[in-house]
Write a protein that holds these residues in place. Structure first.
Motif, mmCIF file in Angstrom:
data_model
loop_
_atom_site.group_PDB
_atom_site.id
_atom_site.type_symbol
_atom_site.label_atom_id
_atom_site.label_comp_id
_atom_site.label_asym_id
_atom_site.label_seq_id
_atom_site.Cartn_x
_atom_site.Cartn_y
_atom_site.Cartn_z
ATOM 1 N N ASP B 10 0.805 -1.223 0.000
ATOM 2 C CA ASP B 10 0.000 0.000 0.000
ATOM 3 C C ASP B 10 0.830 1.261 0.000
ATOM 4 O O ASP B 10 0.299 2.346 -0.088
ATOM 5 C CB ASP B 10 -0.991 -0.011 1.168
ATOM 6 C CG ASP B 10 -0.269 -0.018 2.498
ATOM 7 O OD1 ASP B 10 0.919 -0.438 2.526
ATOM 8 O OD2 ASP B 10 -0.888 0.359 3.506
ATOM 9 N N GLU B 11 2.146 1.138 0.121
ATOM 10 C CA GLU B 11 2.993 2.322 0.117
ATOM 11 C C GLU B 11 3.530 2.566 -1.294
ATOM 12 O O GLU B 11 4.367 1.801 -1.774
ATOM 13 C CB GLU B 11 4.164 2.130 1.084
ATOM 14 C CG GLU B 11 3.807 2.312 2.542
ATOM 15 C CD GLU B 11 3.526 3.775 2.863
ATOM 16 O OE1 GLU B 11 4.163 4.661 2.248
ATOM 17 O OE2 GLU B 11 2.630 4.043 3.707
ATOM 18 N N ASN B 13 5.668 4.572 -2.489
ATOM 19 C CA ASN B 13 7.114 4.756 -2.606
ATOM 20 C C ASN B 13 7.857 3.432 -2.539
ATOM 21 O O ASN B 13 8.872 3.237 -3.204
ATOM 22 C CB ASN B 13 7.618 5.680 -1.516
ATOM 23 C CG ASN B 13 7.192 7.125 -1.778
ATOM 24 O OD1 ASN B 13 6.861 7.462 -2.939
ATOM 25 N ND2 ASN B 13 7.161 7.943 -0.750
ATOM 26 N N ILE B 14 7.335 2.519 -1.722
ATOM 27 C CA ILE B 14 7.981 1.213 -1.639
ATOM 28 C C ILE B 14 7.754 0.447 -2.936
ATOM 29 O O ILE B 14 8.664 -0.211 -3.473
ATOM 30 C CB ILE B 14 7.455 0.430 -0.432
ATOM 31 C CG1 ILE B 14 7.874 1.174 0.857
ATOM 32 C CG2 ILE B 14 7.981 -0.994 -0.415
ATOM 33 C CD1 ILE B 14 7.348 0.553 2.114
ATOM 34 N N GLU B 16 7.437 1.770 -5.734
ATOM 35 C CA GLU B 16 8.304 2.377 -6.748
ATOM 36 C C GLU B 16 9.730 1.854 -6.651
ATOM 37 O O GLU B 16 10.352 1.498 -7.658
ATOM 38 C CB GLU B 16 8.302 3.904 -6.622
ATOM 39 C CG GLU B 16 9.063 4.571 -7.756
ATOM 40 C CD GLU B 16 8.791 6.080 -7.837
ATOM 41 O OE1 GLU B 16 7.826 6.541 -7.196
ATOM 42 O OE2 GLU B 16 9.548 6.755 -8.543
ATOM 43 N N SER B 17 10.239 1.745 -5.441
ATOM 44 C CA SER B 17 11.613 1.261 -5.311
ATOM 45 C C SER B 17 11.724 -0.204 -5.735
ATOM 46 O O SER B 17 12.651 -0.585 -6.457
ATOM 47 C CB SER B 17 12.112 1.460 -3.880
ATOM 48 O OG SER B 17 11.560 0.485 -3.021
ATOM 49 N N TRP B 20 11.440 -0.485 -9.484
ATOM 50 C CA TRP B 20 12.676 -0.078 -10.145
ATOM 51 C C TRP B 20 13.717 -1.185 -10.044
ATOM 52 O O TRP B 20 14.349 -1.568 -11.018
ATOM 53 C CB TRP B 20 13.193 1.219 -9.522
ATOM 54 C CG TRP B 20 14.318 1.848 -10.297
ATOM 55 C CD1 TRP B 20 14.200 2.728 -11.320
ATOM 56 C CD2 TRP B 20 15.730 1.598 -10.107
ATOM 57 N NE1 TRP B 20 15.424 3.065 -11.827
ATOM 58 C CE2 TRP B 20 16.393 2.369 -11.089
ATOM 59 C CE3 TRP B 20 16.466 0.775 -9.247
ATOM 60 C CZ2 TRP B 20 17.789 2.373 -11.209
ATOM 61 C CZ3 TRP B 20 17.846 0.800 -9.376
ATOM 62 C CH2 TRP B 20 18.493 1.587 -10.334
ATOM 63 N N LEU B 21 13.915 -1.730 -8.872
ATOM 64 C CA LEU B 21 14.927 -2.754 -8.633
ATOM 65 C C LEU B 21 14.654 -4.010 -9.453
ATOM 66 O O LEU B 21 15.552 -4.541 -10.120
ATOM 67 C CB LEU B 21 14.971 -3.137 -7.145
ATOM 68 C CG LEU B 21 15.564 -2.096 -6.188
ATOM 69 C CD1 LEU B 21 15.256 -2.478 -4.739
ATOM 70 C CD2 LEU B 21 17.086 -1.988 -6.405
ATOM 71 N N GLN B 33 -2.406 -1.942 -4.868
ATOM 72 C CA GLN B 33 -2.358 -1.374 -3.516
ATOM 73 C C GLN B 33 -3.475 -1.884 -2.629
ATOM 74 O O GLN B 33 -3.379 -1.792 -1.405
ATOM 75 C CB GLN B 33 -2.461 0.155 -3.597
ATOM 76 C CG GLN B 33 -1.237 0.757 -4.249
ATOM 77 C CD GLN B 33 -1.253 2.270 -4.167
ATOM 78 O OE1 GLN B 33 -1.788 2.845 -3.247
ATOM 79 N NE2 GLN B 33 -0.665 2.899 -5.162
ATOM 80 N N LEU B 56 -2.294 -4.470 5.013
ATOM 81 C CA LEU B 56 -2.892 -3.860 3.834
ATOM 82 C C LEU B 56 -4.276 -3.346 4.193
ATOM 83 O O LEU B 56 -4.929 -3.898 5.075
ATOM 84 C CB LEU B 56 -3.046 -4.922 2.726
ATOM 85 C CG LEU B 56 -1.755 -5.397 2.088
ATOM 86 C CD1 LEU B 56 -2.016 -6.648 1.272
ATOM 87 C CD2 LEU B 56 -1.147 -4.299 1.215
ATOM 88 N N ALA B 84 6.392 -4.558 8.262
ATOM 89 C CA ALA B 84 7.028 -3.470 9.013
ATOM 90 C C ALA B 84 6.783 -3.638 10.504
ATOM 91 O O ALA B 84 7.225 -2.845 11.300
ATOM 92 C CB ALA B 84 6.481 -2.129 8.543
ATOM 93 N N LYS B 105 10.950 -5.090 7.030
ATOM 94 C CA LYS B 105 11.339 -3.788 6.510
ATOM 95 C C LYS B 105 12.123 -3.052 7.579
ATOM 96 O O LYS B 105 11.840 -3.230 8.766
ATOM 97 C CB LYS B 105 10.103 -2.950 6.152
ATOM 98 C CG LYS B 105 9.245 -3.510 5.022
ATOM 99 C CD LYS B 105 8.027 -2.609 4.874
ATOM 100 C CE LYS B 105 7.013 -3.192 3.917
ATOM 101 N NZ LYS B 105 5.755 -2.419 3.904
ATOM 102 N N PRO B 106 13.027 -2.174 7.266
ATOM 103 C CA PRO B 106 13.463 -1.916 5.883
ATOM 104 C C PRO B 106 14.379 -3.031 5.396
ATOM 105 O O PRO B 106 15.120 -3.591 6.183
ATOM 106 C CB PRO B 106 14.224 -0.585 6.007
ATOM 107 C CG PRO B 106 14.604 -0.485 7.453
ATOM 108 C CD PRO B 106 13.656 -1.304 8.241
ATOM 109 N N PHE B 107 14.282 -3.305 4.138
ATOM 110 C CA PHE B 107 15.025 -4.445 3.598
ATOM 111 C C PHE B 107 16.294 -3.989 2.888
ATOM 112 O O PHE B 107 16.468 -2.803 2.581
ATOM 113 C CB PHE B 107 14.149 -5.239 2.627
ATOM 114 C CG PHE B 107 13.443 -4.375 1.643
ATOM 115 C CD1 PHE B 107 14.117 -3.842 0.533
ATOM 116 C CD2 PHE B 107 12.087 -4.090 1.795
ATOM 117 C CE1 PHE B 107 13.447 -3.048 -0.375
ATOM 118 C CE2 PHE B 107 11.434 -3.298 0.882
ATOM 119 C CZ PHE B 107 12.104 -2.765 -0.215
ATOM 120 N N ASN B 109 18.230 -4.029 -0.447
ATOM 121 C CA ASN B 109 17.805 -4.166 -1.848
ATOM 122 C C ASN B 109 18.279 -5.480 -2.462
ATOM 123 O O ASN B 109 17.503 -6.225 -3.070
ATOM 124 C CB ASN B 109 18.365 -3.018 -2.683
ATOM 125 C CG ASN B 109 17.639 -1.715 -2.345
ATOM 126 O OD1 ASN B 109 16.615 -1.748 -1.640
ATOM 127 N ND2 ASN B 109 18.169 -0.610 -2.819
#
Lengths: 101, 125, 925
Positions: B10-11, B13-14, B16-17, B20-21, B33, B56, B84, B105-107, B109
């Motif tokens: 649901d985040e 930004n997470i 997104e990271s 990307w990875l 989400q 969630l 988390a 979390k935080p993990f 990468n």
């Protein structure tokens, strides 16, 4: 988050406290019976005084008879016998109820 | 063949990271989400890997995991759970339900990426 | 006709039988085989020594003269015995614990071991009993004359003398075997029990014969009874008087006290006697009236009614029955004389002879057993003297007086002891001086109004009764102070008892008891509360063990004293040698000695060898106040147990609160952990990406840095909110409230959120300005609440939503409704959204950690107001409520700013309120 569960066992009332009024096997009942027996032993002579003393006894005095016997004679000895019977039952209960306190 | 990974988180930004990875690793990344909607997508898309958040909205991650394991086509789908909350009890629950990996979390990468690669490969055959 | 030789033979044989029984019982007892000797039956039968020759012969006489009046002599004892739980039980317990030897001993012991009192009671008892003993001798000789008219053989007086002599011998042989008067006289008691059976059997046999043999059945017998015998007048003052006297006598007569209290070995026997003795009396009385009525009908008018029991069988020619009746009467009279003389001789020797002798021999050398032999001699002498006195009275008074009246005079005499006795065991306040004065006064009045007139003929003052002494009419013995028209017995009882009781109470109220008196009073009155007779030593004394042993030897004899001291030493845990002479030992020894010589003498004798006697005031006070203490203690106990229960309940509650708080804290920490880790995850992930991928396109790198920055701010905000909420919830700081204008505050909140609302396209409508919207609050904090609510709407109502702000003045307060037209909040979540981290539970979909709503609500409650979510069909309506300045709620909030929220905390067992409105701070994306 609810109210405290009903307190488990309002611990048995300590000795000497007033007898509990809890239902079920009642430890106070025996004690009460014992006290009741003692109270009866205290009341019996008062009953005797009442029955043997004027004015109660005068109600039966006089020439009237019952079955050929004077009523007053029947009354006096009847009450007397009744008192003996009561005293008999009481004293057995009191003697069984353990050593007189 | 590209491996498809579904991120349920649901985040933004997470997501997104992670996107990307994993995208850089050649994964075909989709995300969702909402817990409720996620179930439909899993059934429809049958991804090769699911990355699942525990907390969630509308549906908790454990429910989704249970549904994945219960689904005919998804029972063997590898699942990585992220949390988390960091409570030992959650890890036990997840393992009991058949999670493949449980990450707090935080993990790191690289840890996520490598695990994803490994698990997706296993799902390959 | 029965010859006098036969009579003498039968009586002698009977006496031999009694001796034999007494001897065998004594031997059996000394061998330790007590079994039936100690049965309640024997005890009850021995109590029937109440029925003397007077009962046996006199009751019939009384019934022939006054009808049922004779019953009153038994109603008193019946009432006393079935009421044993009141009085007799206490006397018996005291008698056992204090080793009481006689009624004089009990009274003296109660009133501080006063020997003067003991002497007074003894003298009274002897004076009252002498005519009574004479009465028995009279009834005996009278009964002999029925068989053997004077012309034949034995002169009646001679018979009386020999009877007296025989009784003296029997009593001395079996009644003074032991020095310890408190020990049971098994031989005597067994003989008495046998006599009790014989007299009952004899009377019942005569009764059956009279009713069914002579009378022709009960109906016939009563058919021609003189109506006067059952008239209601028979149940007046005299009936009452006699009942009272007989009730008093059954306790106070020395012989009754002896058999009931002193000879009692087991309190449970009293429970049996309580019904068995009234039953015995019932059987004795059953045939009295029929015999009297039949005698009146069949015998010539001049016949002595007192002898109907004998003359009726004789008239019918039933010689054997007449002999049985004679033996019955003989039994009644002898048993009374025997027991009475034992009791009286104990009193005389212990309370009169011993003290005198002790005084005389104070400085002489003391030899072992000297007191013991002295005791035995004095008792035997007393017995002889008492019987001699009785015989002399009998000879002097002649046999004119009816048996019943002599008996009643004796009753009235011993009844003078009753007030002091009853007060002694029920009233701590009764004092020695009062008992002395009361008994002396009662005694004197009794002598004057009852005893003296009975001698009238012999005293040679014939005018005394009619005119009073020296012609003073007010002092006439039978009409004292002009009280006329009352029969002499009731008259005497009225005056003697009134004065007796009045003096006892009056003097007790003005005199102060000595410590020893107070101690004894406590021991007697509270005998059932004291677990033992001497729960520790109350009297401090110093004596050597050797002196104590010598004393015990003198009184008890060497062998018993040795046994006693060995036992005492063993009780102290010593294997050999003399016991330690501590206070408890001296007290116990005194009590043992009291069993032999009475409390007063024992106290005096121990006092001779012990020095420094003081009553432990602490102990005295403690027992003197024991009753009050017990009451108070049980009261305190109850209170304490109630307190304990309350405390336990509180503890349980507190424990639950703690557990709850613990659970809440765990949940809270888990939430905080979650809320902190979430932004940290993004920060860490993106910063790693940026560090490991230096070749990222600048645009992307900037975007990632932007995210990192946003998440860092979110983290900071979250921490701020947690701290703020903690601060609000702690309510440690008193809030300074000021008067603020609500409209101004709204202006401020709207301008602060202008940028935010503009970006989201939220349309805001505001109600008409209120002119008087003054509230007590803090401007900044209140603005924060509205800012939170507006940002909330921006977040949840969706794009292009409408927000309405409505200010409404209500009674006592002002409300502001903040209503949006978004999706709203499900009813079930309406309270939960005010909880901390509600979002995490899937409530009220939001993105941030937001503690905005719980913080806003805390702020409002600190103002004395509230923040609630109203039920609505569409959209969310938050209502802000504030009390008006000057109202109670506002004042309360101002005075104790924490109070507003106590309500919140008290609402429950719910976890601290807080909820989700995430990015609540203005200006944050």
């Amino acid at each position: 988050m609810q109210a405290p569960p009903s307190a488990p066992g309002h611990a048995a009332p300590p000795a000497g406290a007033a007898p509990g009024d809890a239902p079920g096997p009642d430890p106070g009942a025996d004690r009460h019976r014992g006290r009741q027996l003692q109270d009866r032993a205290l009341v019996l002579p008062l009953v005797a005084v009442f029955l043997f003393m004027p004015p109660a006894i005068r109600l039966f005095a006089g020439p009237q008879t019952l079955l050929g016997l004077p009523v007053i004679v029947l009354y006096v000895f009847g009450v007397w016998a009744l008192l003996v019977l009561c005293a008999f039952r009481l004293s057995r209960g009191l003697a069984r109820g353990g050593e007189a306190p | 063949m590209t491996r498809r990974v579904l991120i349920i988180e649901d985040e933004p930004n997470i997501i997104e990271s992670l996107a990307w990875l994993l995208g850089r690793e050649g994964f075909d990344v989709t995300s969702e989400q909402d817990g409720g909607a996620a179930l439909d997508r899993i059934a429809r898309e049958t991804p090769d890997l699911v990355i699942l958040d525990v907390m969630l909205p509308h549906c908790d991650g454990f429910e989704i995991l249970r549904a994945i394991r219960a689904g005919k086509d998804t029972a063997r789908t590898p699942v990585i759970m992220l949390t988390a909350r960091g409570q030992a009890r959650d890890r036990e629950t997840a393992e009991k339900l058949g999670v493949d990996l449980f990450i707090t979390k935080p993990f790191l990468n690289s840890h996520v990426v490598e695990s994803a690669r490994r698990l997706a490969a296993r799902a390959e055959p | 006709m029965i010859s006098s030789n036969l009579i003498i033979g039968v009586c002698t044989a009977y006496v031999v039988l009694l001796f034999g029984v007494a001897f065998l019982a004594d031997r059996r007892a000394r061998r330790g085989r007590l079994d039936w000797l100690q049965s309640p039956l024997v005890y009850t039968l021995s109590i029937s020594v109440y029925c003397t020759g007077w009962t046996f012969y006199g009751a019939v006489g009384s019934a022939a003269r006054s009808g049922l009046e004779f019953v009153a002599i038994y109603t008193g004892p019946v009432i006393v015995f079935i009421g044993w739980w009141w009085f007799l039980r206490k006397l018996v317990r005291i008698g056992r614990l204090q080793r009481i030897t006689s009624i004089a001993d009990l009274v003296s012991s109660r009133y501080g071991k006063s020997n003067t009192l003991a002497v007074l009671v003894t003298v009274l008892a002897v004076v009252a009993s002498t005519p009574y003993i004479a009465l028995q001798l009279q009834s005996l000789t009278l009964s002999f004359t029925v068989f053997a008219p004077a012309r034949e053989g034995i002169p009646p007086d001679g018979a009386g003398f020999w009877i007296a002599a025989g009784l003296a011998l029997f009593t001395i042989l079996f009644g003074t075997r032991n020095v310890d008067a408190n020990e049971r006289h098994h031989g005597v008691v067994t003989a008495i029990a046998l006599e009790a059976v014989i007299k009952l059997v004899a009377l019942v046999a005569v009764g059956l014969f009279v009713v069914f043999g002579l009378g022709g059945g009960p109906g016939e017998v009563f058919a021609d009874m003189p109506p006067a015998l059952t008239a209601p007048e028979g149940f007046g003052a005299r009936w009452l008087t006699i009942t009272f006297l007989s009730g008093a006598a059954v306790v106070c007569l020395p012989r009754m006290f002896q058999v009931t209290v002193v000879e009692n070995v087991d309190e449970r026997h009293l429970a049996t006697a309580a019904w068995a003795f009234p039953l015995y009396l019932l059987l004795i009385c059953l045939f009295v009236l029929p015999i009297a009525v039949t005698g009146l009908r069949l015998l010539p008018p001049g016949a002595n009614p007192d002898m109907f029991v004998l003359t009726l069988p004789l008239m019918a020619g039933q010689d054997v029955l007449a002999l049985v009746a004679l033996i019955g009467g003989f039994s009644s009279a002898t048993s009374m004389v025997i027991v009475a003389t034992i009791a009286l001789s104990t009193m005389v020797s212990n309370h009169i002879i011993m003290p005198i002798w002790l005084r005389l021999t104070l400085r002489e050398t003391k030899t072992s057993g000297d007191v013991r032999s002295m005791l035995l001699i004095s008792r035997r002498a007393s017995i002889i003297v008492l019987l001699l006195l009785g015989y002399l009275y009998f000879r002097l008074s002649g046999s004119s007086t009816a048996l019943a009246s002599i008996g009643l005079i004796a009753f009235a005499g011993v009844a003078q002891i009753l007030p002091s006795l009853v007060a002694g065991v029920f009233w701590r306040g009764a004092t020695r001086r009062a008992a002395l004065a009361a008994t002396a006064c009662g005694f004197a009045i009794w002598v004057y109004t009852l005893l003296l007139p009975s001698f009238e003929a012999g005293l040679g003052a014939p005018g005394l009764l009619a005119n009073g002494p020296w012609g003073i009419a007010a002092l006439r013995p039978h009409a004292l102070f002009g009280l006329e028209g009352v029969d002499p017995l009731s008259h005497a009882l009225f005056w003697s008892m009134s004065v007796n009781v009045a003096v006892l109470v009056g003097v007790s109220l003005v005199t102060l008891p000595s410590p020893l008196e107070r101690l004894q009073a406590a021991l007697f009155v509270d005998v059932f509360r004291m677990q033992t007779a001497a729960p520790g030593a109350y009297i401090r004394r110093y004596a050597t063990s050797e002196d104590l042993f010598t004393l015990a030897q003198r009184i008890l004899g060497t062998e018993p004293a040795h046994r006693l001291f060995t036992e005492l030493a063993r009780d102290q845990g010593l294997s050999s040698g003399l016991p330690r002479p501590d206070d408890a030992l001296i007290e116990r020894l005194e009590r043992e000695l009291a069993g032999a010589v009475g409390a007063a003498s024992a106290h005096a004798m121990v006092g001779q060898i012990a020095s420094g006697e003081t009553i432990s005031m602490g102990a005295l006070i403690s027992i003197a106040d024991e009753t009050a203490q017990i009451v108070e203690y049980s009261h305190r106990l109850e209170e304490k147990s109630r307190e304990l229960e309350e405390t336990a309940a509180e503890l349980r509650l507190a424990n639950m609160r703690l557990q709850e708080l613990g659970a809440q804290r765990d949940a809270f920490l888990a939430q905080v952990s979650h809320e902190l880790r979430t932004p940290m995850t993004s920060i860490r992930s993106f910063s790693d990406i940026l560090r490991e991928n230096r070749d990222l396109p600048p645009e992307q790198a900037r975007r990632f840095l932007g995210i990192i920055s946003d998440e860092s701010q979110r983290l900071t905000r979250l921490l701020d909110e947690i701290l703020d909420l903690g601060f609000l919830e702690s309510r440690r700081v008193a809030w300074e409230l000021e008067q603020v204008d609500l409209e101004d505050v709204l202006d401020r909140a709207l301008s602060a959120t202008e940028a935010l609302t503009a970006r989201s396209g939220l349309r805001i409508t505001r109600s008409a300005r209120q002119r008087d919207a003054q509230v007590m609050a803090q401007r900044d904090r209140l603005a924060q609440v509205f800012i939170n609510l507006i940002s909330n709407a921006v977040k949840y109502a969706g794009p292009d939503a409408a927000l309405t702000l409505t200010i409404r003045a209500e009674r006592g307060g002002i409300t502001v409704d903040v209503a949006d037209d978004g999706p709203g909040v499900p009813d079930s979540d309406r309270e939960q959204i005010f909880e901390k981290f509600a979002r995490a539970r899937g409530l009220y979909d939001s993105r941030g950690a937001g503690l905005g709503l719980p913080i806003s609500r805390e702020i409002m409650r600190n103002f004395g107001g509230d923040l609630t979510l109203r039920a609505s069909r569409r959209g969310a309506i938050f209502r802000v409520y504030l009390p008006r300045p000057g109202t109670e709620a506002a004042q309360r909030a101002a005075a104790a700013p924490g109070s507003g929220s106590t309500a919140g905390a008290a609402t429950g067992a719910m976890p601290p309120r807080a909820a989700a409105a995430d990015d609540s701070a203005p200006g944050l994306g």
